[in-house]
Design an enzyme around this catalytic site. Structure first.
Site, PDB file in Angstrom:
ATOM      1  CE  LYS A   1      10.366   7.722   3.807  1.00 58.20           C
ATOM      2  NZ  LYS A   1      10.872   8.723   3.093  1.00 58.20           N
TER       3      LYS A   1
ATOM      4  CG  ASP B   1     -12.415   6.805   9.330  1.00 52.91           C
ATOM      5  OD1 ASP B   1     -13.451   6.174   9.839  1.00 52.91           O
ATOM      6  OD2 ASP B   1     -11.100   6.489   9.767  1.00 52.91           O
TER       7      ASP B   1
ATOM      8  CD  GLU C   1      -2.666   1.385   2.515  1.00 55.59           C
ATOM      9  OE1 GLU C   1      -3.409   0.472   2.722  1.00 55.59           O
ATOM     10  OE2 GLU C   1      -2.262   2.388   3.581  1.00 55.59           O
TER      11      GLU C   1
ATOM     12  CE  LYS D   1     -16.828  -4.456   4.969  1.00 55.68           C
ATOM     13  NZ  LYS D   1     -15.768  -3.596   5.355  1.00 55.68           N
TER      14      LYS D   1
HETATM   15  P1  FAD Z   1     -17.712  -0.241   6.706  1.00 53.75           P
HETATM   16  O1  FAD Z   1     -17.427  -1.797   6.443  1.00 53.75           O
HETATM   17  O2  FAD Z   1     -18.885   0.307   6.267  1.00 53.75           O
HETATM   18  O3  FAD Z   1     -17.743  -0.528   8.357  1.00 53.75           O
HETATM   19  C1  FAD Z   1     -17.476   0.680   9.274  1.00 53.75           C
HETATM   20  C2  FAD Z   1     -18.486   0.450  10.745  1.00 53.75           C
HETATM   21  O4  FAD Z   1     -19.656   0.428  10.566  1.00 53.75           O
HETATM   22  C3  FAD Z   1     -17.782  -0.804  11.292  1.00 53.75           C
HETATM   23  O5  FAD Z   1     -18.026  -0.836  12.766  1.00 53.75           O
HETATM   24  C4  FAD Z   1     -18.987  -1.810  10.891  1.00 53.75           C
HETATM   25  O6  FAD Z   1     -19.209  -2.942  11.686  1.00 53.75           O
HETATM   26  C5  FAD Z   1     -20.226  -1.057  10.799  1.00 53.75           C
HETATM   27  N1  FAD Z   1     -21.188  -1.524   9.938  1.00 53.75           N
HETATM   28  C6  FAD Z   1     -21.240  -1.748   8.739  1.00 53.75           C
HETATM   29  N2  FAD Z   1     -22.440  -2.060   8.222  1.00 53.75           N
HETATM   30  C7  FAD Z   1     -23.238  -1.576   9.060  1.00 53.75           C
HETATM   31  C8  FAD Z   1     -24.594  -1.740   9.044  1.00 53.75           C
HETATM   32  N3  FAD Z   1     -25.394  -2.068   7.973  1.00 53.75           N
HETATM   33  N4  FAD Z   1     -25.342  -1.422  10.230  1.00 53.75           N
HETATM   34  C9  FAD Z   1     -24.426  -1.068  11.216  1.00 53.75           C
HETATM   35  N5  FAD Z   1     -23.438  -0.940  11.198  1.00 53.75           N
HETATM   36  C10 FAD Z   1     -22.579  -1.268  10.195  1.00 53.75           C
HETATM   37  N6  FAD Z   1      -9.482   5.072   4.791  1.00 53.75           N
HETATM   38  C11 FAD Z   1      -9.497   5.980   4.005  1.00 53.75           C
HETATM   39  O7  FAD Z   1      -9.939   7.290   4.326  1.00 53.75           O
HETATM   40  N7  FAD Z   1      -8.783   5.903   2.878  1.00 53.75           N
HETATM   41  C12 FAD Z   1      -8.438   4.922   2.456  1.00 53.75           C
HETATM   42  O8  FAD Z   1      -7.577   4.648   1.443  1.00 53.75           O
HETATM   43  C13 FAD Z   1      -8.202   3.880   3.350  1.00 53.75           C
HETATM   44  N8  FAD Z   1      -7.795   2.363   3.239  1.00 53.75           N
HETATM   45  C14 FAD Z   1      -7.972   1.222   3.937  1.00 53.75           C
HETATM   46  C15 FAD Z   1      -7.298   0.243   3.823  1.00 53.75           C
HETATM   47  C16 FAD Z   1      -7.527  -1.297   4.625  1.00 53.75           C
HETATM   48  C17 FAD Z   1      -7.072  -2.383   4.341  1.00 53.75           C
HETATM   49  C18 FAD Z   1      -8.129  -0.921   5.828  1.00 53.75           C
HETATM   50  C19 FAD Z   1      -8.337  -1.993   6.771  1.00 53.75           C
HETATM   51  C20 FAD Z   1      -8.771   0.518   6.007  1.00 53.75           C
HETATM   52  C21 FAD Z   1      -8.575   1.558   5.249  1.00 53.75           C
HETATM   53  N9  FAD Z   1      -9.170   2.746   5.445  1.00 53.75           N
HETATM   54  C22 FAD Z   1      -8.888   3.928   4.521  1.00 53.75           C
HETATM   55  C23 FAD Z   1      -9.837   3.136   6.821  1.00 53.75           C
HETATM   56  C24 FAD Z   1     -11.558   2.723   6.661  1.00 53.75           C
HETATM   57  O9  FAD Z   1     -11.821   3.793   5.740  1.00 53.75           O
HETATM   58  C25 FAD Z   1     -11.959   3.008   8.143  1.00 53.75           C
HETATM   59  O10 FAD Z   1     -11.678   1.974   9.040  1.00 53.75           O
HETATM   60  C26 FAD Z   1     -13.334   3.235   8.084  1.00 53.75           C
HETATM   61  O11 FAD Z   1     -13.896   3.645   9.607  1.00 53.75           O
HETATM   62  C27 FAD Z   1     -14.205   2.010   7.806  1.00 53.75           C
HETATM   63  O12 FAD Z   1     -14.237   1.704   6.495  1.00 53.75           O
HETATM   64  P2  FAD Z   1     -14.777   0.262   6.185  1.00 53.75           P
HETATM   65  O13 FAD Z   1     -14.977   0.372   4.500  1.00 53.75           O
HETATM   66  O14 FAD Z   1     -14.317  -0.979   6.823  1.00 53.75           O
HETATM   67  O15 FAD Z   1     -16.507   0.456   6.627  1.00 53.75           O
END
Ligand code: FAD
Length: 299
Positions: free
Chosen positions: A285, A123, A23, A178
């Site tokens: 890096k 976020d 990444e 998902k």
């Molecule tokens: P979701 O899958 O939507 O989950 C978010 C929260 O909501 C979780 O607690 C889940 O349990 C809950 N949830 C999901 N669906 C429901 C529902 N239907 N009802 C109630 N609760 C629900 N952030 C960035 O800004 N840019 C990036 O490029 C980026 N890259 C990432 C890469 C990886 C591999 C990872 C692990 C994280 C990355 N993140 C990035 C961080 C990520 O955007 C945050 O962790 C964000 O808070 C959650 O994203 P998610 O897609 O997992 O969300």
């Protein structure tokens, strides 16, 4: 190459080596000049890493609410010109974004020949003026991408549970959603204890989630960075890991060496346990990831 092909090819190969992916993020810069300079530095880092072992897949982060979408776009286009990676996977976030904007961005990626995308919620930025509510969760984005395009979609998973989830069981229920909506590979948040990852795999299996799970590894390069990242992501490393990096906090070089050793031990154990893929959070890096790859004899 599409994600499913990449990860199935690995499953079917005789030596079953994990897929190596990395990444990177668009460098932060105050103006275009600084960005160009930092972008060239990043490409030098990638070239150095490629000499050791060219990753099969490179993912590029994306700012929540499209905050750095132009910079991500520039990095992606330039990478396609300069390097011949098997797969490039832009990250994409939906929080505060409008459907129309997302559709346009996806169409642009398609014209570059991109085939894979990591669909995320992102976020919500604290300082945002207008936040659209077209999407609530990453699953909404997965569904939308699936309905509009033929991108192969990856989703994020959290071996310690997502920071906002009430429990890991609830988080896995949402992850399963998902996957059912079209996620074909899970990329995990970084973790420092492999036991947590193995327990996570067991829970996923118990819940009928059968997609490949790619383990996220963070070779630590600075103590302050480590503290910041665990706080932001809600990761709770063991006291052994906390003490290790605390011990070297005054020496950047010793911290880097400890990070390489920690990640090498984890990677070696994950490979012996048949992990599908290792995803390195490089922090732009090359050195630490390259050293880990040398240590685990994949090059
Ligand atoms: P979701 O899958 O939507 O989950 C978010 C929260 O909501 C979780 O607690 C889940 O349990 C809950 N949830 C999901 N669906 C429901 C529902 N239907 N009802 C109630 N609760 C629900 N952030 C960035 O800004 N840019 C990036 O490029 C980026 N890259 C990432 C890469 C990886 C591999 C990872 C692990 C994280 C990355 N993140 C990035 C961080 C990520 O955007 C945050 O962790 C964000 O808070 C959650 O994203 P998610 O897609 O997992 O969300």
């Amino acid at each position: 190459m599409k994600l499913s092909e990449l990860y199935t090819k690995n499953l079917n190969s005789a030596d079953k080596k994990p897929v190596i992916s990395i990444e990177i993020f668009p460098p932060k810069a105050v103006d275009d000049n600084e960005f160009s300079l930092k972008k060239e530095q990043l490409f030098c880092e990638l070239a150095a890493l490629n000499k050791i072992l060219k990753p099969s897949l490179v993912s590029i982060t994306y700012g929540a609410a499209g905050s750095n979408s132009e910079k991500s776009d520039e990095i992606i286009r330039n990478m396609l010109e300069k390097f011949d990676y098997s797969a490039i996977m832009p990250h994409f976030t939906c929080v505060c974004s409008k459907k129309r904007f997302i559709e346009e961005y996806l169409n642009a990626l398609k014209t570059y020949g991109i085939e894979n995308i990591l669909a995320l919620k992102g976020d919500e930025p604290e300082d945002i003026k207008v936040c659209y509510r077209d999407f609530h969760y990453a699953s909404d984005l997965v569904e939308f991408i699936k309905s509009k395009t033929d991108f192969e979609i990856a989703v994020a998973g959290y071996p310690e549970g997502h920071i906002a989830a009430n429990s890991i069981e609830e988080d896995i229920k949402h992850l399963k959603n998902k996957v059912q909506k079209g996620g074909s590979v899970i990329f995990t948040q970084f973790f420092f204890e492999n036991d947590k990852f193995y327990r996570y795999l067991e829970l996923l299996e118990k819940n009928g989630v059968k997609t490949p799970v790619v383990a996220g590894l963070l070779p630590v390069i600075s103590y302050q960075g480590f503290l910041k990242m665990i706080k932001l992501s809600g990761i709770k490393p063991s006291s052994k890991v906390l003490n290790l990096f605390e011990k070297y906090q005054d020496s950047k070089e010793d911290t880097i060496k400890a990070g390489i050793e920690q990640a090498s031990i984890q990677a070696d154990d994950l490979i012996r346990n048949g992990v599908s893929g290792l995803h390195f959070y490089t922090l732009n890096k090359a050195r630490s990831t390259a050293e880990v790859l040398k240590n685990i004899c994949l090059c």
